[in-house]
Scaffold this motif. Structure first.
Motif, PDB file in Angstrom:
ATOM      1  N   VAL A 311       0.865  -1.187   0.000  1.00 32.35           N
ATOM      2  CA  VAL A 311       0.000   0.000   0.000  1.00 32.35           C
ATOM      3  C   VAL A 311       0.897   1.230   0.000  1.00 32.35           C
ATOM      4  O   VAL A 311       1.677   1.415   0.927  1.00 32.35           O
ATOM      5  N   PRO A 312       0.836   2.076  -1.055  1.00 33.81           N
ATOM      6  CA  PRO A 312       0.027   1.889  -2.262  1.00 33.81           C
ATOM      7  C   PRO A 312       0.610   0.785  -3.148  1.00 33.81           C
ATOM      8  O   PRO A 312       1.726   0.325  -2.912  1.00 33.81           O
ATOM      9  N   ILE A 313      -0.140   0.408  -4.169  1.00 30.75           N
ATOM     10  CA  ILE A 313       0.290  -0.714  -5.004  1.00 30.75           C
ATOM     11  C   ILE A 313       1.469  -0.346  -5.905  1.00 30.75           C
ATOM     12  O   ILE A 313       2.196  -1.220  -6.358  1.00 30.75           O
ATOM     13  N   CYS A 314       1.675   0.951  -6.170  1.00 29.55           N
ATOM     14  CA  CYS A 314       2.753   1.386  -7.058  1.00 29.55           C
ATOM     15  C   CYS A 314       3.937   1.937  -6.270  1.00 29.55           C
ATOM     16  O   CYS A 314       3.763   2.644  -5.270  1.00 29.55           O
ATOM     17  N   SER A 315       5.118   1.628  -6.738  1.00 32.48           N
ATOM     18  CA  SER A 315       6.340   2.223  -6.186  1.00 32.48           C
ATOM     19  C   SER A 315       7.358   2.329  -7.314  1.00 32.48           C
ATOM     20  O   SER A 315       7.242   1.665  -8.341  1.00 32.48           O
ATOM     21  N   GLU A 327       1.604  14.396  -7.971  1.00 36.12           N
ATOM     22  CA  GLU A 327       0.638  13.477  -8.579  1.00 36.12           C
ATOM     23  C   GLU A 327       0.803  12.070  -8.007  1.00 36.12           C
ATOM     24  O   GLU A 327      -0.176  11.349  -7.797  1.00 36.12           O
ATOM     25  N   TRP A 328       2.038  11.683  -7.771  1.00 33.17           N
ATOM     26  CA  TRP A 328       2.310  10.359  -7.200  1.00 33.17           C
ATOM     27  C   TRP A 328       1.650  10.236  -5.824  1.00 33.17           C
ATOM     28  O   TRP A 328       1.051   9.218  -5.497  1.00 33.17           O
ATOM     29  N   GLY A 329       1.739  11.282  -5.021  1.00 32.18           N
ATOM     30  CA  GLY A 329       1.128  11.276  -3.702  1.00 32.18           C
ATOM     31  C   GLY A 329      -0.381  11.198  -3.749  1.00 32.18           C
ATOM     32  O   GLY A 329      -1.025  10.709  -2.820  1.00 32.18           O
ATOM     33  N   ARG A 330      -0.974  11.694  -4.846  1.00 32.36           N
ATOM     34  CA  ARG A 330      -2.431  11.644  -4.984  1.00 32.36           C
ATOM     35  C   ARG A 330      -2.913  10.331  -5.607  1.00 32.36           C
ATOM     36  O   ARG A 330      -4.095  10.150  -5.853  1.00 32.36           O
ATOM     37  N   GLY A 331      -1.995   9.417  -5.884  1.00 30.38           N
ATOM     38  CA  GLY A 331      -2.375   8.129  -6.453  1.00 30.38           C
ATOM     39  C   GLY A 331      -2.441   8.116  -7.962  1.00 30.38           C
ATOM     40  O   GLY A 331      -2.925   7.153  -8.557  1.00 30.38           O
ATOM     41  N   ASN A 332      -1.950   9.182  -8.606  1.00 33.58           N
ATOM     42  CA  ASN A 332      -1.866   9.193 -10.071  1.00 33.58           C
ATOM     43  C   ASN A 332      -0.437   8.839 -10.457  1.00 33.58           C
ATOM     44  O   ASN A 332       0.454   9.685 -10.441  1.00 33.58           O
TER      45      ASN A 332
END
Length: 831
Positions: A311-315, A327-332
């Motif tokens: 969590v989150p699924i992306c790194s 944008e990364w922090g907002r889940g984009n």
């Protein structure tokens, strides 16, 4: 005269038979035999039917093929996908030029097999493979491929059946693709298509228009290495064939002829494999392309890696950082990541001198490799060297069935699997590995210093413990055994305590193998629960208060007080307790099937929960709540009703457990307030979570959420693939408004025989999750579920229709169902 009448009757019957012959005829359509709406023909073995149909609520008429002996999961092939007949006048026949055609009542050709050369003596036949063929001459010509003039298998719709071909021509790039329906009620060509892309190494891909939506990963000769667990899904074998005409095609076959299964590209772009479950008499989905956002192409952008277990699924890959941190922090994550340090080739000075040390490689195990691999060597020991000597090489991997693969440019669509996949080696500047070595030194130093400090503290702690032990012995060892009873008796009263067994800590430690992890059954907000076996062989469940728990002795005593005063077949039974030193332990009857959530949210186990068992579980929970709210000596509000607190006995009967947060109502009290909100996100009623007000209606809200989870097999806090912003409540409300509430039902259960019951349960679940003033009480809920009220009230929109991730104090985002929360309302500032 009698003979004359018999002759006339025979003539009339013959004429009727001839007339019927033009409407139906075994498994073939000939120049003299056609099918007229609503007629049909069936393959010789009775497996497939060709006929007229209307999809869902549509009035349009189409000709299609579907399973005959069993209920159809979907229509497998449609002739006139983009040109429906608007009434029931359609006729399918052999035309004068030998083509198979579909005509409307105005004799207009709606669809044709469109074989260019004129044919005489042709016929169409539906085969037991599901293939519709146009053949020259009699049906015996089917055995000879040269006799087939046209076949539906070469013009597939959205279904990929056994022995069909997904093909691409090497010379012309002409492709045979499968295309989705526009919607479940409209079979016209939709947005999604599935094709075989040759690239350098063949892959199967799904397109959303011209945008890549999903990919299988490279073909290694037996499986696609980017499909998780493909070896256990496709046991019967896939084959990639390069024929003599320069066409490469993918096909598959099932070893067991009785196994009924195929692949379907749905209108939402998901590629699924349904199969007919003979024992359950229903269709089940055994595999699908999209379990999470990680399966959508490029979710994490260039140089990002997707992992459903984080969590989150992306790194970002190690050595990379977000390209757009906001944008990364907002889940984009679509912008992806950029490299922190330049590679060796980029550090070349004046084309002659190299700056710094040679690049290295970061190994990522069990990965779905990036898109567009290039094959450059069959030998594994050459992979790394060849990649280092190629300035455009950003990563490489090796598969025994493929050889060395490398990637240049942006690395897109990397996913981390728990098993299988391939070992992917990411090229990084040498400085990235230097940082790692320095970090190891720091960690090693910290460990050594910490160990020394720990040893010194242990030495002083042992001395202090010995002094305390001497002091305790002087006060009498027997006092320890009595203290637990005195403490409990002071709170609960002697009468209740005498009904409980007071266990010794040593006895419980022996029963649970010293509270070993192998004996651990679950981990709750109170602490861990262990399976134990007493010296007399009796199995027990031991709940031990964790010192790190957000709950404490107050909740321990509260549970003892409540559970000593209630007894019901759908409430878990307490056997005793242990209070020694810092240890607070409750002993329960052992429930062999653990909790409801271990069945309900497990893709394999929930097959055991057919609708009758789920209905029995719902009924048992209702009876227990009715007892707590109305029929026990005291009215009790549970305040933490959820799937993990519903235990299942050997016959899957439910029992409510965990009364640490329960509240007893005195006299005429029907509502209370608290500044200390305790419960589980996703199950807490809005008035309780936000204002601290709780009542019977709080448990009704939790029951409503639980009811919808039991129906759907989904957690309220899990993402909904159709709309990831919706919670389960929001998804149920959306389906209800659309008049499609049955779509909420778990695919693992057959709802055809129980449509009325399932719809009634969805209705009640939504009624229970309304605002408190509109919610029914538990007695009313039971009346509604049992059909004692014919006309159910229409629900209003429930609370929490959007899925909200929970932000903890450490800033991490965690699942909303990991455990109970404990919040003091005074610490929350209103806005």
């Amino acid at each position: 005269m009698t003979l004359l009448r018999k002759a006339n009757l025979f003539t009339l019957v013959s004429m009727l038979c001839c007339a019927l012959k033009f409407c139906v005829g075994g498994d073939v359509i000939t120049a003299t035999e056609h099918i007229q709406d609503p007629g049909s023909i069936v393959s010789s073995g009775g497996l497939y039917k060709l006929g007229f149909f209307s999809p869902n609520s549509s009035a349009n008429r189409y000709v299609g093929i579907w399973h005959n002996k069993i209920p159809a999961y979907s229509v497998l092939w449609v002739a006139n996908r983009d040109k429906p007949i608007l009434d029931s006048t359609g006729v399918m026949m052999i035309s004068d030029d030998g083509n198979l055609v579909l005509m409307n009542g105005k004799k207009e050709v709606i669809w044709s097999s469109n074989v260019s050369t004129s044919i005489t003596n042709s016929s169409a036949q539906i085969l037991d493979s599901g293939n519709l063929v146009l053949i020259k001459g009699s049906s015996s010509s089917v055995a000879n491929d040269s006799g087939i003039l046209w076949q539906s298998f070469d013009h597939g719709s959205d279904s990929f059946l056994s022995t069909m071909k997904l093909s691409t021509s090497v010379r012309t790039n002409e492709k045979h693709v499968f295309t989705s329906w526009e919607s479940p009620s409209d079979p016209s060509i939709g947005s999604f298509s599935l094709s075989l892309e040759l690239l350098n190494i063949p892959e199967v891909v799904i397109w959303n228009g011209s945008t890549l939506y999903w990919r299988s990963g490279p073909w290694n000769g037996s499986v696609f290495i980017g499909i998780y667990n493909m070896r256990s899904v496709y046991l019967d074998g896939w084959t990639l064939v390069n024929d003599k005409e320069g066409t490469i095609y993918l096909t598959y076959n099932f070893a067991e002829a009785s196994y009924i299964s195929y692949f379907l590209l749905k209108s939402n772009g998901i590629f699924v494999q349904p199969y007919w479950h003979e024992e359950q008499n229903d269709w089940q989905n055994v595999w699908l392309t999209r379990d999470s956002l990680c399966d959508v192409y490029g979710t994490c952008g260039p140089f990002g890696i997707c992992d459903t277990n984080t969590v989150p699924i992306c790194s970002c890959l190690r050595g990379f950082e977000p390209k757009n941190i906001e944008e990364w922090g907002r889940g984009n994550w679509s912008a992806g990541c950029v490299r922190r340090s330049s590679l060796q080739c980029e550090r070349i000075i004046n084309g002659r001198t190299k700056a710094g040390k040679e690049d290295g490689f970061l190994k990522i195990e069990n990965a779905k490799v990036p898109y567009y691999a290039v094959l450059f060597s069959p030998l594994e020991d050459q992979c790394q060297k060849l990649c280092l000597n190629n300035c455009s090489c950003a990563a490489y991997a090796y598969d025994a069935g493929i050889g060395c693969m490398y990637w240049s440019g942006d690395l897109i669509d990397i996913q981390k699997f728990s098993i299988e996949g391939a070992d992917l080696y990411i090229r990084l500047a040498h400085t990235e590995f230097g940082e790692k070595r320095d970090l190891r030194v720091i960690i090693a130093t910290a460990v050594i210093v910490g160990t020394i400090v720990f040893i010194v503290l242990c030495f002083f702690w042992r001395k202090l413990k010995k002094r305390r032990a001497v002091r305790r012995r002087t006060e009498g060892e027997a006092s320890l055994e009595v203290s637990g009873e005195n403490m409990l008796g002071e709170k609960l009263g002697k009468a209740n305590v005498q009904e409980l067994v007071l266990y010794k800590l040593e006895e419980l430690a022996t029963a649970t193998s010293n509270f070993s992890d192998t004996n651990r059954l679950a981990q709750g907000g109170f602490g861990p629960v262990y399976k134990g076996r007493l010296s007399n062989g009796k199995e027990i469940a031991v709940k031990r208060l964790s010192k790190a728990s957000g709950q404490g002795f107050r909740e321990f005593m509260n549970e003892m007080e409540v559970i000593c005063k209630v007894q019901h077949q759908n409430l878990v039974k307490i056997l005793g307790c242990c209070v020694e030193g810092d240890e607070n332990i409750i002993i329960y009857e052992f429930m062999p099937n653990k909790s409801l959530d271990t069945f309900l949210f497990d893709p394999l186990k929930r097959e055991h929960l057919d609708w009758r068992r789920r209905s029995n579980i719902i009924d048992g929970i209702c009876r227990a709540l009715l007892y707590l709210h109305r029929d026990s000596r005291l009215r009790i509000i549970h305040r933490d009703l959820k799937a993990s607190n519903i235990l299942l006995d050997e016959e899957l009967n439910p029992k409510i457990s965990d009364f640490g947060m329960a509240r007893i109502f005195e006299g005429n009290e029907d509502q209370a307030n608290t500044r200390r909100v305790m419960g589980t996100y996703g199950y807490m009623a809005p008035e309780y979570a936000m204002e601290g007000r709780f009542s019977e209606k709080s448990d009704v809200f939790s029951f409503g959420v639980l009811l919808l989870e039991i129906i759907s097999g989904r957690r309220n806090t899990s993402s909904i693939e159709e709309d990831r912003s919706l919670s389960l409540l929001g998804f149920a409300w959306k389906l209800w408004k659309e008049g499609n509430a049955l779509a909420l039902a778990d695919p693992k259960i057959s709802v055809r025989r129980f449509e009325t019951e399932v719809l009634r349960c969805v209705n009640v679940g939504l009624l229970c999750t309304q605002l408190a003033k509109d919610r029914p009480t538990i007695p009313t809920v039971i009346s509604l579920l049992h059909g004692e009220m014919v006309d159910l009230p229409s629900p209003n929109q429930p609370a929490y229709t959007e899925r909200q991730p929970i932000q903890h104090t450490d800033g991490s985002e965690q699942s909303q169902n990991r455990g109970s929360i404990n919040v003091t309302l005074a610490s929350i500032e209103g806005r």
